[in-house]
Design an enzyme around this catalytic site. Structure first.
Site, mmCIF file in Angstrom:
data_model
loop_
_atom_site.group_PDB
_atom_site.id
_atom_site.type_symbol
_atom_site.label_atom_id
_atom_site.label_comp_id
_atom_site.label_asym_id
_atom_site.label_seq_id
_atom_site.Cartn_x
_atom_site.Cartn_y
_atom_site.Cartn_z
ATOM 1 N N GLY A 72 1.823 4.589 -6.160
ATOM 2 C CA GLY A 72 2.605 3.473 -6.040
ATOM 3 C C GLY A 72 3.469 3.298 -7.364
ATOM 4 N N ASN A 152 0.458 -8.734 -4.173
ATOM 5 C CA ASN A 152 -0.932 -8.428 -4.213
ATOM 6 C C ASN A 152 -1.794 -9.530 -4.546
ATOM 7 O OD1 ASN A 152 1.162 -7.604 -6.500
ATOM 8 N ND2 ASN A 152 -0.662 -7.217 -7.533
ATOM 9 N N GLN A 180 1.576 -2.979 -0.917
ATOM 10 C CA GLN A 180 0.441 -3.991 -0.235
ATOM 11 C C GLN A 180 0.761 -4.110 1.207
ATOM 12 O OE1 GLN A 180 -2.510 -5.059 -1.403
ATOM 13 N NE2 GLN A 180 -2.296 -4.584 -3.533
ATOM 14 N N CYS A 323 -9.002 -11.571 -17.906
ATOM 15 C CA CYS A 323 -8.155 -11.447 -19.046
ATOM 16 C C CYS A 323 -7.749 -10.144 -19.132
ATOM 17 C CB CYS A 323 -8.819 -12.085 -20.198
ATOM 18 S SG CYS A 323 -10.558 -11.767 -20.163
HETATM 19 N N1 PLP Z 1 2.417 -2.258 -6.291
HETATM 20 C C1 PLP Z 1 1.717 -3.091 -5.908
HETATM 21 C C2 PLP Z 1 2.005 -4.516 -5.244
HETATM 22 C C3 PLP Z 1 0.338 -3.060 -5.848
HETATM 23 O O1 PLP Z 1 -0.564 -3.793 -5.501
HETATM 24 C C4 PLP Z 1 -0.118 -1.736 -6.889
HETATM 25 C C5 PLP Z 1 -1.551 -1.629 -6.788
HETATM 26 O O2 PLP Z 1 -2.121 -2.399 -7.243
HETATM 27 C C6 PLP Z 1 0.942 -1.033 -7.191
HETATM 28 C C7 PLP Z 1 2.288 -1.311 -7.052
HETATM 29 C C8 PLP Z 1 0.592 0.316 -8.190
HETATM 30 O O3 PLP Z 1 -0.047 1.345 -7.105
HETATM 31 P P1 PLP Z 1 -0.878 2.400 -7.631
HETATM 32 O O4 PLP Z 1 -2.327 2.036 -7.933
HETATM 33 O O5 PLP Z 1 -0.843 3.358 -6.452
HETATM 34 O O6 PLP Z 1 -0.159 3.067 -8.839
#
Ligand code: PLP
Length: 384
Positions: A72, A152, A180, A323
């Site tokens: 992501g 998220n 998400q 934190c």
């Molecule tokens: N964007 C959102 C909204 C996420 O929740 C996450 C991961 O927690 C990411 C991007 C990043 O994804 P990745 O862990 O596959 O790099």
């Protein structure tokens, strides 16, 4: 209760049976390099193209609009950096929101250092942006709007189709971080009016370290990685064949069943019961929210301590007040929805997944109220 009650599915998920079974051959005998001309290589190449077809069908895209990436974060980076590059003659202004994932926020901050101007749209108490503020923020030199499809931490689902409509009217590229959302709620790129959409395999039963970037036909994305020209020249590097196959299998298994009724029922029960705890509240949009996310504030609590005590009971959960990198600041998302620092510290996110059962919820409901009471008793500042 023996074992672990895993309620952190927004952080990552266990690989689904479908994903595991589909990918296993490519970790075993099917280990060929997809660029090789002999049959083990060509089998791997075919597996990737089948996965591309599956993924494109799942989200209403064309196979040529799908690029596989390293997750992501990479998809977000590539989408944003390539959009600004494509539109560099138009201007240097970007619009995003205050509640984006660091993959988008820190890419925006990087671009600020490179001379771009970034507008961070505010959000209301539910984590929703204002369409008026968005319209007012658009300028002649705006090149990109990037707004997440679902948050998220608090589970709020944003009106992506409407935002995309505004972007389209004004001729601005629109990217959404759907990490998400995909695999949790139905996603159709045509209905959403998006030019670019990112997602990640490990959030819905696929492997970690593999993601997808959808880029609308006609967008000639400049590569993020330069090298051997894999992914039609867009993303060089030998493909993670097993990972790609796992992502497609997990998505294919999930999509026709969404949203998962059982997940929603467990989420709703957790919300209903935990809100009976005094001085508790839900965070995020009470209606437009992800099926699996039950997120709360419990006043007078330090989220980190709550997570540690839950862990001692075998419950995995997370807190936006953890934190990160040594800072004691609560998360930017909780501050953006208007929570004061001291209250934002008491956040808890329980993210439900397909593998959770009613017994998992029973167990959390048995343990959590006592943990909160104990922490409040120990707190020098807490007064009922
Ligand atoms: N964007 C959102 C909204 C996420 O929740 C996450 C991961 O927690 C990411 C991007 C990043 O994804 P990745 O862990 O596959 O790099």
């Amino acid at each position: 209760m023996a074992g672990t009650v895993y309620l952190d599915n927004a952080a990552t998920t266990k690989m689904s049976k479908a994903a595991l079974e589909a990918s296993m051959p490519y970790l075993n005998e099917g280990y060929g390099n997809p660029s090789s001309v002999y049959s083990v290589g060509q089998d791997a190449k075919r597996a990737i193209e089948n996965a591309r077809n599956t993924v494109s069908e799942s989200i209403g895209a064309l196979p040529d609009e799908i690029y596989f990436t390293g997750g992501g974060t990479e998809s977000d980076n590539w989408a944003i950096l390539s959009a600004v590059e494509l539109k560099k003659d138009k201007g240097k202004h970007i619009i995003t929101s205050a509640i984006e994932h660091p993959a988008v926020l820190n890419t925006s901050k990087y671009l600020e250092k490179k001379g771009y101007e970034v507008t961070y749209l505010s959000v209301d108490q539910y984590g929703q942006i204002s369409m008026d503020e968005l319209r007012d923020s658009v300028r002649d030199d705006t090149v990109l709007i990037t707004i997440m499809m679902a948050n998220n931490e608090i589970g709020t689902i944003l009106p992506i189709s409407e935002i995309g409509g505004i972007a389209r009217e004004r001729g601005i590229l629109f990217h959404t971080d759907a990490v998400q959302a995909v695999g949790h709620i139905p996603v159709d790129v045509k209905e959403l009016n998006v030019d670019l959409l990112s997602f990640s395999g490990h959030k819905f039963g696929g492997m970690k370290g593999v993601g997808t970037l959808f880029a609308k036909k006609g967008l000639n994305l400049p590569p993020l990685l330069h090298g051997g020209g894999q992914e039609r020249g867009g993303r060089s590097g030998t493909e993670n064949v097993a990972g790609i196959v796992s992502l497609a299998a997990a998505l294919n298994d999930m999509m026709p069943r969404l949203p998962l009724l059982k997940v929603t029922q467990i989420r709703d029960r957790l919300i209903k019961e935990l809100l009976k705890i005094p001085k508790s509240r839900i965070t995020g949009d009470p209606v437009n929210r992800l099926p699996g996310i039950a997120s709360f504030i419990f006043e007078g609590i330090e989220g980190e301590s709550m997570i540690l005590l839950l862990d001692q009971c075998g419950i995995c959960a997370s807190s936006g007040s953890a934190c990160s990198s040594g800072s004691l600041d609560p998360s930017h998302v909780l501050l953006a929805i208007g929570l004061p620092h001291e209250i934002a510290h008491g956040s808890l996110r329980l993210s439900v997944g397909e593998n959770n059962t009613d017994e998992d919820a029973d167990y959390v409901l048995e343990k959590l109220p006592g943990i909160i009471a104990k922490l409040r008793d120990m707190s020098p500042v807490w007064h009922e």
